[in-house]
Structure formats: C-alpha cells, structure tokens
Design an enzyme around this catalytic site. Structure first.
Site, PDB file in Angstrom:
ATOM      1  N   GLU A   1       0.667  -1.147  -0.055  1.00  0.00           N
ATOM      2  CA  GLU A   1      -0.087   0.260  -0.009  1.00  0.00           C
ATOM      3  C   GLU A   1       0.988   1.378  -0.129  1.00  0.00           C
ATOM      4  OE1 GLU A   1      -1.913  -3.412   1.758  1.00  0.00           O
ATOM      5  OE2 GLU A   1      -0.245  -2.337   2.230  1.00  0.00           O
TER       6      GLU A   1
ATOM      7  N   TYR B   1       9.998 -12.735   5.475  1.00  0.00           N
ATOM      8  CA  TYR B   1       9.136 -11.768   6.184  1.00  0.00           C
ATOM      9  C   TYR B   1       9.130 -12.177   7.694  1.00  0.00           C
ATOM     10  CZ  TYR B   1       6.569 -10.988   2.005  1.00  0.00           C
ATOM     11  OH  TYR B   1       6.331 -10.382   0.621  1.00  0.00           O
TER      12      TYR B   1
ATOM     13  N   ARG C   1      -0.429 -13.372  -0.632  1.00  0.00           N
ATOM     14  CA  ARG C   1       0.558 -13.901   0.178  1.00  0.00           C
ATOM     15  C   ARG C   1       0.129 -15.165   0.933  1.00  0.00           C
ATOM     16  NH1 ARG C   1       2.109 -10.377  -2.669  1.00  0.00           N
ATOM     17  NH2 ARG C   1       3.667  -8.609  -2.219  1.00  0.00           N
TER      18      ARG C   1
ATOM     19  N   GLY D   1       0.998  -7.426 -21.207  1.00  0.00           N
ATOM     20  CA  GLY D   1       0.131  -6.275 -21.085  1.00  0.00           C
ATOM     21  C   GLY D   1      -1.041  -6.528 -19.836  1.00  0.00           C
TER      22      GLY D   1
ATOM     23  N   GLY E   1       7.255  -5.481  -6.432  1.00  0.00           N
ATOM     24  CA  GLY E   1       6.662  -3.917  -6.458  1.00  0.00           C
ATOM     25  C   GLY E   1       5.857  -3.702  -7.932  1.00  0.00           C
TER      26      GLY E   1
ATOM     27  N   ASP F   1       2.337  -3.184  -7.754  1.00  0.00           N
ATOM     28  CA  ASP F   1       1.981  -1.949  -6.978  1.00  0.00           C
ATOM     29  C   ASP F   1       2.034  -0.662  -7.942  1.00  0.00           C
ATOM     30  OD1 ASP F   1       1.608  -3.590  -4.716  1.00  0.00           O
ATOM     31  OD2 ASP F   1       3.768  -3.322  -4.256  1.00  0.00           O
TER      32      ASP F   1
ATOM     33  N   ASP G   1      11.479  -1.723  -4.271  1.00  0.00           N
ATOM     34  CA  ASP G   1      10.148  -1.914  -4.518  1.00  0.00           C
ATOM     35  C   ASP G   1       9.378  -0.474  -4.910  1.00  0.00           C
ATOM     36  OD1 ASP G   1      10.532  -4.295  -3.543  1.00  0.00           O
ATOM     37  OD2 ASP G   1       9.080  -4.333  -1.913  1.00  0.00           O
TER      38      ASP G   1
END
Length: 326
Positions: free
Chosen positions: A45, A113, A177, A240, A265, A268, A304
């Site tokens: 985000e 993580y 995830r 695309g 990334g 995003d 990212d």
C-alpha cells in the site's frame, strides 16, 4: 457505451497497510551467506501511495510503526516523498516489521518476512472508525492487510463499510501472500468476499488460478465479475493487461524492456498507474496503459518503489519504448 469506472471522483486516495523495512542482498546467493544488504522501505500500500504522489495525486496512508530505527526510516522516507504522515501511529510496545530479499540474475527473488506481532498487526476497526474521511473519494485495499491479524481483517471489512457509506470508489488488489494466511481455503474465501465489494479489481494470472481455478485472462475477468466486482483488469505480465466490465472488453499491450532486474513491486506500480490515470479522467484503456508502463519501469529497479516515475519520467519512458506486439 462508457466503462463503469467513469464514475470515479477526484479526491484523496485512502490506503491502509504495513510499511516495512526492506533489506536487499547486494550480491547473489542465500541471505544467510550474503555479506552486505541495501536498506530501503517497502509495503504494497505504501508503494502505491508513493506512485500516486509522484504522479501528482493526494494519497492518505495509514499505518503503525515501532519506536525503532526502521520505524524512523519509514517516517523519514515518507516525508522525503512528500507523503502525509499524520496517520502514522508510533507504538512503543511493538516493533516495525521487515523483510529480506535475495538478488537474482534470473527469476523472481526469494523474500523472507519478519512481521509477526508487529506494530501494524494491531491496526483494527476502531482505527478505521476514527479516520476523518473528508475529501477521500477512493479506497485502495490489498489482500495483504487482512491476514496480518484478526484485528487487521476486521479493519479491512470496516474500510469497505466506510467506503460504501461515504460513496467512495473501491479498488482492490488481491495481492496473494499464502504464507500470511492460516490455510488456503480461508485465504480463498476471504479474498473472494473482499473482491466482491470492489468497483475495480486488479488480479494477476496466478490469483485467477488460486481463487477461481481458471487461467485464461477472459475467464479470470468473468470469474471476478460473476463474484460481484464491477470492472476487472487482469495483469498478464509483460504482455499487458485485459480489462472487462462484462459488457465490453479490451486487451492493452505492455511495454518492451531489454532486461528485467526485479519484478517485486510491479503490481503496486501498475495499481498506481491505473488509479492515477482514472483520477485524471483518462479513458480506461489509457489508464491501464499507464499501469503497464509503471509496471515495466519498476522491473528496471531493485527497490520496490524507487523507480516509480514523476510525470516527465513517465512521458519519456512511454515515448522511448515500444508496445508488445500481440
């Protein structure tokens, strides 16, 4: 016939999620053996918020960070990128999450993580109810916040309720995830439920396979539409993206790049490109093309979000790169 996303209104974009420290290996090899790492900041985000801000939009990003060096790095990073930090809450009891990422010459990097019991995992419905939503016209939600904790799932549902009550346009990126979820079925049912409330949903091929068992872009789009979403943009990697609202559809080609440095990334960046384009009043096809451009640009950078462009950089990229031949 006009696309249903034409009812998006100019205004602030609300994003809620976990900002994290990111340590990227400076050389190839297992993270346990690499001698040096580059430090930066990440979070799906937050990446979208940065992309929107650099393109002149007004994102409003809410998170919680620890009273530690990583939390301070995140706050300074947001200030350097001219992001409002008024919704960043500091916790003296919880730490800031972080992640480690390998460097790869080919293929996607391995990511690890370290976010259990982080400050951001305490985000809850009460935090959402306390928000001042004046001037907010868009909510962008991802599938990363809900599995962080029970309170984060409650916050995600509260965000959708608040968005509907305030007549916001809802954008949703499933952003799978699996490691964050208790089990695959909980992940599938929860993400399908969240996606059903979206005006715009932005899945990839893998998410179509995982959530609905289909892999053709047309079938993925139809599955999300049948699930309740109004407009679906299916990301098809470097080729695309395919967009459909059930009445009309289009395939928007991607951009040709010479090599790929890192794909983390890219989704995003794609979301930031599409949303910024729609907020500027671009056609859906033009907004999706911008999303493809930001995704392609991001493949050229290890961080990212460091490659996310300003308007001039975006214009230079689109002018100098050819589209994929379909």
């Amino acid at each position: 016939m006009s696309w249903l996303v034409n009812d998006i209104r100019p205004g602030k974009v609300l994003l809620v999620g976990e900002a994290m420290g990111l340590f990227t290996a400076g050389e190839e090899g297992p993270c346990s053996q690499v001698g040096a790492f580059g430090a930066s900041v990440a979070g799906a985000e937050l990446n979208v918020a940065i992309g929107l801000r650099r393109l002149g939009q007004d994102p409003l990003y809410m998170t919680k960070i620890g009273d530690d060096p990583l939390g301070e790095r995140i706050r300074l990073f947001m200030e350097a990128n001219q992001l409002d930090t008024s919704l960043v809450e500091l916790s003296r009891e919880r730490h800031t999450g972080f992640m480690m990422k390998t460097k790869e010459s080919a293929g996607d990097p391995k990511t690890y993580y370290f976010r259990k019991d982080s400050a951001a995992s305490t985000i809850g419905a009460g935090d959402v109810r306390a928000l001042d939503l004046t001037g907010v016209s868009v909510l962008h939600l991802t599938g990363i916040l809900p599995p962080l904790s029970d309170s984060c799932l409650a916050a995600s549902k509260e965000l959708l309720c608040a968005a509907r009550a305030n007549h916001m346009f809802i954008s949703f990126d499933p952003n799978l995830r699996p490691v964050l979820w208790r089990d695959p079925e909980t992940m599938r049912s929860t993400l399908r439920s969240l996606a059903s409330h979206a005006d715009l949903v932005l899945p990839g091929i893998g998410e179509g396979v995982e959530l609905f068992g289909v892999e053709r872009v047309e079938d993925i789009a139809q599955a999300f539409l049948d699930n309740g979403s109004r407009v679906v943009v299916v990301k098809d990697g470097p080729r695309g993206a395919y967009v459909s609202d059930g009445n009309q559809s289009a395939y928007v080609p991607g951009f040709v790049v010479d090599h790929v440095v890192d794909t983390v990334g890219c989704g995003d960046g794609f979301a930031a490109g599409v949303l910024s384009g729609l907020l500027e009043g671009l056609t859906v096809e033009a907004a999706v093309e911008r999303g493809c451009a930001l995704g392609a640009i991001q493949t050229q950078h290890i961080s990212d979000n460091e490659g996310l462009p300003n308007p001039q950089e975006l214009a230079e990229f689109t002018a100098s790169h050819t589209r994929v031949a379909l």
